[in-house]
Design a protein around this motif. Sequence first.
Motif, PDB file in Angstrom:
ATOM      1  N   VAL A  62       0.858  -1.183   0.000  1.00 25.22           N
ATOM      2  CA  VAL A  62       0.000   0.000   0.000  1.00 25.22           C
ATOM      3  C   VAL A  62       0.894   1.233   0.000  1.00 25.22           C
ATOM      4  N   VAL A  63       0.743   2.048  -1.041  1.00 21.10           N
ATOM      5  CA  VAL A  63       1.485   3.292  -1.183  1.00 21.10           C
ATOM      6  C   VAL A  63       0.501   4.435  -0.950  1.00 21.10           C
ATOM      7  N   SER A  64       0.752   5.231   0.078  1.00 22.22           N
ATOM      8  CA  SER A  64      -0.162   6.319   0.446  1.00 22.22           C
ATOM      9  C   SER A  64       0.522   7.667   0.319  1.00 22.22           C
ATOM     10  N   VAL A  65      -0.288   8.669   0.010  1.00 16.74           N
ATOM     11  CA  VAL A  65       0.200  10.047  -0.046  1.00 16.74           C
ATOM     12  C   VAL A  65      -0.675  10.869   0.894  1.00 16.74           C
ATOM     13  N   ILE A  66      -0.029  11.522   1.856  1.00 17.33           N
ATOM     14  CA  ILE A  66      -0.761  12.405   2.760  1.00 17.33           C
ATOM     15  C   ILE A  66      -0.127  13.784   2.715  1.00 17.33           C
ATOM     16  N   GLY A  67      -0.892  14.770   3.124  1.00 14.42           N
ATOM     17  CA  GLY A  67      -0.367  16.131   3.150  1.00 14.42           C
ATOM     18  C   GLY A  67      -1.487  17.140   3.236  1.00 14.42           C
ATOM     19  N   PHE A  68      -1.106  18.381   3.082  1.00 13.77           N
ATOM     20  CA  PHE A  68      -2.058  19.479   3.198  1.00 13.77           C
ATOM     21  C   PHE A  68      -3.054  19.494   2.047  1.00 13.77           C
ATOM     22  N   PHE A  69      -4.199  20.074   2.304  1.00 15.35           N
ATOM     23  CA  PHE A  69      -5.274  20.308   1.345  1.00 15.35           C
ATOM     24  C   PHE A  69      -4.727  21.064   0.125  1.00 15.35           C
ATOM     25  N   ASN A  70      -5.073  20.589  -1.072  1.00 12.74           N
ATOM     26  CA  ASN A  70      -4.732  21.255  -2.338  1.00 12.74           C
ATOM     27  C   ASN A  70      -3.232  21.425  -2.564  1.00 12.74           C
ATOM     28  N   LYS A  71      -2.447  20.399  -2.235  1.00 13.37           N
ATOM     29  CA  LYS A  71      -1.001  20.506  -2.418  1.00 13.37           C
ATOM     30  C   LYS A  71      -0.430  19.440  -3.345  1.00 13.37           C
ATOM     31  N   GLY A  72      -1.272  18.749  -4.138  1.00 12.77           N
ATOM     32  CA  GLY A  72      -0.755  17.887  -5.185  1.00 12.77           C
ATOM     33  C   GLY A  72      -0.613  16.411  -4.863  1.00 12.77           C
ATOM     34  N   LYS A  73      -1.346  15.901  -3.892  1.00 10.51           N
ATOM     35  CA  LYS A  73      -1.240  14.481  -3.543  1.00 10.51           C
ATOM     36  C   LYS A  73      -1.691  13.594  -4.716  1.00 10.51           C
ATOM     37  N   THR A  74      -2.802  13.942  -5.337  1.00  8.85           N
ATOM     38  CA  THR A  74      -3.303  13.165  -6.470  1.00  8.85           C
ATOM     39  C   THR A  74      -2.351  13.291  -7.663  1.00  8.85           C
ATOM     40  N   PHE A  75      -1.788  14.445  -7.871  1.00  7.92           N
ATOM     41  CA  PHE A  75      -0.807  14.655  -8.945  1.00  7.92           C
ATOM     42  C   PHE A  75       0.367  13.691  -8.781  1.00  7.92           C
ATOM     43  N   VAL A  76       0.856  13.526  -7.558  1.00 11.95           N
ATOM     44  CA  VAL A  76       1.976  12.621  -7.282  1.00 11.95           C
ATOM     45  C   VAL A  76       1.580  11.185  -7.632  1.00 11.95           C
ATOM     46  N   ARG A 105       3.013  -0.749 -14.094  1.00  6.80           N
ATOM     47  CA  ARG A 105       3.637   0.148 -13.127  1.00  6.80           C
ATOM     48  C   ARG A 105       3.032   0.015 -11.740  1.00  6.80           C
ATOM     49  N   ARG A 106       1.870  -0.573 -11.660  1.00 10.44           N
ATOM     50  CA  ARG A 106       1.243  -0.720 -10.342  1.00 10.44           C
ATOM     51  C   ARG A 106       0.716  -2.139 -10.149  1.00 10.44           C
ATOM     52  N   GLN A 107       1.477  -3.095 -10.650  1.00 15.46           N
ATOM     53  CA  GLN A 107       1.064  -4.487 -10.638  1.00 15.46           C
ATOM     54  C   GLN A 107       0.794  -5.012  -9.225  1.00 15.46           C
ATOM     55  N   ASN A 108       1.639  -4.703  -8.265  1.00 19.54           N
ATOM     56  CA  ASN A 108       1.447  -5.183  -6.892  1.00 19.54           C
ATOM     57  C   ASN A 108       1.277  -4.036  -5.906  1.00 19.54           C
ATOM     58  N   CYS A 109       0.831  -2.895  -6.411  1.00 22.15           N
ATOM     59  CA  CYS A 109       0.665  -1.726  -5.536  1.00 22.15           C
ATOM     60  C   CYS A 109      -0.798  -1.319  -5.446  1.00 22.15           C
ATOM     61  N   VAL A 110      -1.225  -1.059  -4.239  1.00 21.23           N
ATOM     62  CA  VAL A 110      -2.502  -0.410  -3.990  1.00 21.23           C
ATOM     63  C   VAL A 110      -2.149   1.027  -3.651  1.00 21.23           C
ATOM     64  N   LEU A 146      -2.118   1.647   7.698  1.00 20.07           N
ATOM     65  CA  LEU A 146      -2.431   0.867   6.501  1.00 20.07           C
ATOM     66  C   LEU A 146      -1.278   0.806   5.502  1.00 20.07           C
ATOM     67  N   SER A 147      -0.353   1.742   5.595  1.00 23.00           N
ATOM     68  CA  SER A 147       0.639   1.957   4.544  1.00 23.00           C
ATOM     69  C   SER A 147       1.909   1.145   4.724  1.00 23.00           C
ATOM     70  N   ASP A 148       2.415   0.643   3.586  1.00 23.34           N
ATOM     71  CA  ASP A 148       3.753   0.065   3.538  1.00 23.34           C
ATOM     72  C   ASP A 148       4.754   1.141   3.126  1.00 23.34           C
ATOM     73  N   VAL A 149       4.304   2.046   2.246  1.00 24.87           N
ATOM     74  CA  VAL A 149       5.107   3.189   1.798  1.00 24.87           C
ATOM     75  C   VAL A 149       4.254   4.425   1.995  1.00 24.87           C
ATOM     76  N   LEU A 150       4.821   5.420   2.656  1.00 20.41           N
ATOM     77  CA  LEU A 150       4.072   6.640   2.967  1.00 20.41           C
ATOM     78  C   LEU A 150       4.826   7.842   2.420  1.00 20.41           C
ATOM     79  N   LEU A 151       4.176   8.571   1.538  1.00 24.84           N
ATOM     80  CA  LEU A 151       4.736   9.799   0.994  1.00 24.84           C
ATOM     81  C   LEU A 151       4.006  10.963   1.659  1.00 24.84           C
TER      82      LEU A 151
END
Length: 158
Positions: A62-76, A105-110, A146-151
Amino acid sequence: MGQGRSAGNEFEDYDIVIDIESLKDAGKGWPILVSPAASRAVGERLKQHFDAAAVPQEKEIVVSVIGFFNKGKTFVINKIAALSLPSARQVHTRGLSFILPGNERRQNCVFLDTAGTNSPVWDVSDCNMIDKRSTELFLQKLIVGLSDVLLSGGSRNL
């Protein structure tokens, strides 16, 4: 999984969305939306899990991206997973939004896209501010668990 958001269905770009807006709603439950493709994929995984003759599958990370509102998490997520999820100031990710494994590119990644922290609050009463902050802290701790990798996109509150 759709390529754009149509009016009235802001969840169609993700496979699974757990729409957690407030801890106050926990008693009545949070909406969980599952795409038809995700429903089939989860059903297939469950069958494989209980089939003794099945070849063991690699565990997804599980690769997760967290951060501030409107700062590009979905873009990443779009860049690292070769996706084209809508990402703009007018589009806001809800709660916990999952993309299940798919292309090479996301074969084993959620991928777990998240609602940003420190989003605007229109009712600044003490009760709403406490609920907002408590909900954000709950989501952050849940995502970390939940995350194995956290950005992290600049959040100082982890």
